[in-house]
Enzyme design. Sequence first.
Site, PDB file in Angstrom:
ATOM      1  N   PRO A  20       0.791  -1.250   0.000  1.00  0.00           N
ATOM      2  CA  PRO A  20       0.000   0.000   0.000  1.00  0.00           C
ATOM      3  C   PRO A  20       0.817   1.291   0.000  1.00  0.00           C
ATOM      4  O   PRO A  20       0.794   2.068   0.963  1.00  0.00           O
ATOM      5  CB  PRO A  20      -0.831  -0.138   1.271  1.00  0.00           C
ATOM      6  CG  PRO A  20       0.050  -0.921   2.190  1.00  0.00           C
ATOM      7  CD  PRO A  20       0.781  -1.906   1.311  1.00  0.00           C
ATOM      8  N   CYS A  21       1.490   1.555  -1.108  1.00  0.00           N
ATOM      9  CA  CYS A  21       2.249   2.806  -1.211  1.00  0.00           C
ATOM     10  C   CYS A  21       1.319   4.015  -1.230  1.00  0.00           C
ATOM     11  O   CYS A  21       1.758   5.146  -0.997  1.00  0.00           O
ATOM     12  CB  CYS A  21       3.155   2.792  -2.443  1.00  0.00           C
ATOM     13  SG  CYS A  21       2.344   2.395  -3.983  1.00  0.00           S
ATOM     14  N   HIS A  22       0.020   3.783  -1.485  1.00  0.00           N
ATOM     15  CA  HIS A  22      -0.934   4.889  -1.495  1.00  0.00           C
ATOM     16  C   HIS A  22      -1.166   5.448  -0.086  1.00  0.00           C
ATOM     17  O   HIS A  22      -1.738   6.529   0.062  1.00  0.00           O
ATOM     18  CB  HIS A  22      -2.274   4.433  -2.095  1.00  0.00           C
ATOM     19  CG  HIS A  22      -2.890   3.264  -1.379  1.00  0.00           C
ATOM     20  ND1 HIS A  22      -2.585   1.961  -1.694  1.00  0.00           N
ATOM     21  CD2 HIS A  22      -3.791   3.205  -0.360  1.00  0.00           C
ATOM     22  CE1 HIS A  22      -3.274   1.139  -0.913  1.00  0.00           C
ATOM     23  NE2 HIS A  22      -4.005   1.873  -0.085  1.00  0.00           N
TER      24      HIS A  22
END
Length: 279
Positions: free
Chosen positions: A245-247
């Site tokens: 989850p780089c978001h």
Amino acid sequence: MSEQNQFHYNRIAEAITYIKQNFKDQPNLDEIAEKVHISPFHFQRLFTDWVGVSPKKFLQYTSLEYAKNILKDQQTTLFDAAYETGLSGTGRLHDLFIKIEGMTPGEYKNGGQNLDINYSYAESPFGKMLVASTSKGICHMTFADDDNAFTALQQRFPKAKFTQIVDRSQQNALFIFTKDWRKLSQIKLHLKGTDFQLKVWETLLKIPKGGLTTYGTIANHIHKPKASRAVGTAIGSNPVAFLIPCHRVIQSTGDLGQYHWGSTRKTAIIGWEAAKINS
């Protein structure tokens, strides 16, 4: 730039030039520090602060890139690559690739040859996705906004065998959009990357769903407090959208920051996860 900073910059620039010109000799820390007239201890700290990695790691990256270019020649043997790179043998070349590239030099040279990759397209709440998997797990997952999505997968594994088919790994990965997160089957990942990238990606997996963190926090978590910029680069190299989850990483100012698949999509995903948690 202050006079002192200018002095430090000049010394580091000189060191980088020296390493690039002499990497085949595999100079050690003392040799490089002597060339720029700084004590080894002070040089180690100064170089790491300015470049983001240690002198040894920078030398490894330089050697690796040269070896990779040599290995692109199909007539080149691993021994040739080790010799030309200044390493003492194929064992050190092997260790260098495993440590930084996440694969053996043989695997790099054959570009994923003998690797079977299944891939499929699916719809998500945030657009069409391309999901790819090996026998070990998900190796690639991206938003397929155009025809370049499959091309990027091929470039990552240029000699792999690709089959367009949906398998269990892909199904489990895509269930994250439609099922209760607490009841999902274990999703396995098959990733290749540098030690630094893998540490960053592993840290991303620990961010709770619906939660947010900053680049600086990630840098502190991996004990590299001055490496926020390098953390951002590693996050931008994430090959598995949403699952890693780089978001969930934003700027310390509260600005959402950039996202490989578009800032609008990042905003939508963050809002969607928050709604899911609240409900």
